[in-house]
Design a protein around this motif. Structure first.
Motif, mmCIF file in Angstrom:
data_model
loop_
_atom_site.group_PDB
_atom_site.id
_atom_site.type_symbol
_atom_site.label_atom_id
_atom_site.label_comp_id
_atom_site.label_asym_id
_atom_site.label_seq_id
_atom_site.Cartn_x
_atom_site.Cartn_y
_atom_site.Cartn_z
ATOM 1 N N SER A 1 0.807 -1.222 0.000
ATOM 2 C CA SER A 1 0.000 0.000 0.000
ATOM 3 C C SER A 1 0.836 1.266 0.000
ATOM 4 O O SER A 1 0.413 2.302 -0.533
ATOM 5 C CB SER A 1 -0.923 -0.005 1.218
ATOM 6 O OG SER A 1 -0.171 -0.121 2.421
ATOM 7 N N ASN B 1 -7.550 2.348 -8.934
ATOM 8 C CA ASN B 1 -7.692 1.967 -7.520
ATOM 9 C C ASN B 1 -8.035 3.144 -6.616
ATOM 10 O O ASN B 1 -8.002 3.037 -5.395
ATOM 11 C CB ASN B 1 -6.436 1.261 -6.988
ATOM 12 C CG ASN B 1 -6.214 -0.095 -7.642
ATOM 13 O OD1 ASN B 1 -6.996 -0.522 -8.485
ATOM 14 N ND2 ASN B 1 -5.148 -0.766 -7.262
ATOM 15 N N ARG C 1 -1.983 -3.041 -2.174
ATOM 16 C CA ARG C 1 -2.142 -2.962 -0.719
ATOM 17 C C ARG C 1 -2.244 -4.347 -0.083
ATOM 18 O O ARG C 1 -2.748 -5.307 -0.696
ATOM 19 C CB ARG C 1 -3.382 -2.131 -0.377
ATOM 20 C CG ARG C 1 -4.701 -2.729 -0.797
ATOM 21 C CD ARG C 1 -5.820 -1.707 -0.783
ATOM 22 N NE ARG C 1 -5.651 -0.744 -1.872
ATOM 23 C CZ ARG C 1 -6.504 0.251 -2.108
ATOM 24 N NH1 ARG C 1 -7.562 0.429 -1.327
ATOM 25 N NH2 ARG C 1 -6.289 1.079 -3.111
ATOM 26 N N SER C 2 -1.714 -4.462 1.119
ATOM 27 C CA SER C 2 -1.794 -5.658 1.977
ATOM 28 C C SER C 2 -0.852 -6.784 1.574
ATOM 29 O O SER C 2 -0.814 -7.812 2.259
ATOM 30 C CB SER C 2 -3.228 -6.216 2.039
ATOM 31 O OG SER C 2 -4.136 -5.228 2.462
ATOM 32 N N ASP D 1 -6.539 5.992 9.310
ATOM 33 C CA ASP D 1 -6.165 4.699 9.902
ATOM 34 C C ASP D 1 -4.834 4.748 10.636
ATOM 35 O O ASP D 1 -4.450 3.794 11.311
ATOM 36 C CB ASP D 1 -6.148 3.601 8.840
ATOM 37 C CG ASP D 1 -5.096 3.814 7.761
ATOM 38 O OD1 ASP D 1 -4.319 4.790 7.854
ATOM 39 O OD2 ASP D 1 -5.058 3.004 6.822
ATOM 40 N N TRP E 1 -10.947 1.100 12.320
ATOM 41 C CA TRP E 1 -9.755 0.584 11.669
ATOM 42 C C TRP E 1 -9.124 -0.626 12.368
ATOM 43 O O TRP E 1 -8.818 -1.618 11.714
ATOM 44 C CB TRP E 1 -8.700 1.700 11.546
ATOM 45 C CG TRP E 1 -9.187 2.853 10.759
ATOM 46 C CD1 TRP E 1 -9.622 4.060 11.226
ATOM 47 C CD2 TRP E 1 -9.357 2.916 9.333
ATOM 48 N NE1 TRP E 1 -10.034 4.864 10.203
ATOM 49 C CE2 TRP E 1 -9.881 4.187 9.023
ATOM 50 C CE3 TRP E 1 -9.108 2.017 8.299
ATOM 51 C CZ2 TRP E 1 -10.160 4.588 7.723
ATOM 52 C CZ3 TRP E 1 -9.379 2.420 7.000
ATOM 53 C CH2 TRP E 1 -9.896 3.683 6.725
ATOM 54 N N ARG F 1 -10.007 -9.045 9.639
ATOM 55 C CA ARG F 1 -9.505 -9.564 8.357
ATOM 56 C C ARG F 1 -8.384 -10.565 8.579
ATOM 57 O O ARG F 1 -8.291 -11.578 7.864
ATOM 58 C CB ARG F 1 -9.027 -8.410 7.473
ATOM 59 C CG ARG F 1 -10.143 -7.535 6.933
ATOM 60 C CD ARG F 1 -9.651 -6.601 5.843
ATOM 61 N NE ARG F 1 -8.662 -5.656 6.323
ATOM 62 C CZ ARG F 1 -8.957 -4.475 6.863
ATOM 63 N NH1 ARG F 1 -10.212 -4.105 7.001
ATOM 64 N NH2 ARG F 1 -8.001 -3.658 7.259
ATOM 65 N N THR G 1 -7.564 -9.886 2.873
ATOM 66 C CA THR G 1 -6.928 -8.561 2.887
ATOM 67 C C THR G 1 -7.666 -7.624 1.946
ATOM 68 O O THR G 1 -8.454 -8.046 1.093
ATOM 69 C CB THR G 1 -5.449 -8.631 2.448
ATOM 70 O OG1 THR G 1 -5.392 -8.764 1.008
ATOM 71 C CG2 THR G 1 -4.715 -9.792 3.110
ATOM 72 N N LEU G 2 -7.397 -6.349 2.087
ATOM 73 C CA LEU G 2 -8.026 -5.334 1.236
ATOM 74 C C LEU G 2 -7.530 -5.401 -0.201
ATOM 75 O O LEU G 2 -8.150 -4.835 -1.102
ATOM 76 C CB LEU G 2 -7.754 -3.942 1.812
ATOM 77 C CG LEU G 2 -8.408 -3.635 3.166
ATOM 78 C CD1 LEU G 2 -7.951 -2.270 3.675
ATOM 79 C CD2 LEU G 2 -9.927 -3.681 3.061
#
Length: 259
Positions: free
Chosen positions: A4, A18, A46-47, A163, A216, A223, A229-230
């Motif tokens: 990310s 995105n 990300r992630s 976050d 957050w 998760r 994950t995102l």
């Protein structure tokens, strides 16, 4: 290459893939202004853990025959339960060695030691160990080191998204300027003058902490427990090299494609 941090999470825009922009896009645009002909790809999602970066991004990156590579990976591993730091950094070195072997200019980053919350203080030793090893490997393989850990400007909470783990637009602009400075590329990126941050009352601080945990922290751990994950359903923002326009930047490419 990376997660990310390089994808650009926290620097929101409705115009780019995105829904984010980020420091890497900003660097690419300044490179194109300084010297015509630059092409840019961004494989970060990300992630992603280090193992995912190696498995999913290394081969595509090498196929591009790049002249400049940036890498930040491993930060998500540090946040995972049970991560073996010796194993992680051995994998990281193997990746760095491979990228350095291409002859491209390689840019590495340490991780920032933001005081997010006492909840994450146990991870501080991992982050310190990661940073020390990254510094050693940058010297060993002749990489450009952007020592993100040392940037005092990022202590300001306005440099961070809600976050507290991803930079805000201001944070991404600041890092873009730092990367360009390290590469010796002229730019005019500057941060607006801010008034000193106002002091919060205890009630405001408690409200802010409660909102952060609910919005957050709990979803993050949820998760992790579910093993999702995102980034699971996302693709790289710029998987194929795009020629960055000297005027109009990357947004211009999107506008041209939509015509």
């Amino acid at each position: 290459m990376g997660d990310s941090f390089t994808e650009g999470v926290g620097d929101r825009t409705k115009y780019l893939p995105n829904g984010v922009r980020g420091w890497a896009d900003r660097v690419a645009e300044r490179l194109a202004k300084a010297e015509e002909g630059w092409e840019y790809a961004n494989l970060a999602i990300r992630s992603k853990r280090l193992r995912h970066v190696i498995a999913e991004q290394l081969e595509p990156a090498l196929a591009l025959e790049p002249t400049l590579i940036t890498l930040y990976a491993g930060g998500n591993d540090i946040l995972d339960f049970g991560t073996d730091m010796d194993v992680l950094m051995a994998q990281y070195e193997a990746l760095v060695a491979t990228l350095a072997g291409t002859g491209a200019t390689l840019v590495l980053f340490t991780g920032f030691d933001i005081r997010v919350s006492a909840l994450l203080e146990p991870l501080k030793k991992r982050n310190a160990a990661y940073n020390e090893r990254v510094r050693e490997l940058a010297a060993k393989y002749g990489a450009v080191l952007v020592d993100y850990w040392c940037f005092d400007a990022l202590q300001d909470r306005r440099m961070w998204d809600a976050d507290r783990l991803h930079m805000s637009k201001a944070g991404h602009k600041y890092v873009a300027a730092q990367v360009l400075d390290h590469l010796g590329v002229p730019h005019k990126i500057s941060l607006k003058e801010w008034e000193p941050p106002s002091r919060m009352t205890l009630r405001d601080w408690e409200r802010r902490q409660r909102r952060w945990v609910n919005d957050w922290v709990l979803p993050l751990f949820g998760r992790k427990l579910r093993g999702v994950t995102l980034g699971d359903n996302l693709s790289p923002r710029w998987p194929d090299p795009v020629k960055v326009p000297r005027k109009g930047g990357l947004k211009k490419l999107i506008e041209q494609a939509e015509r």
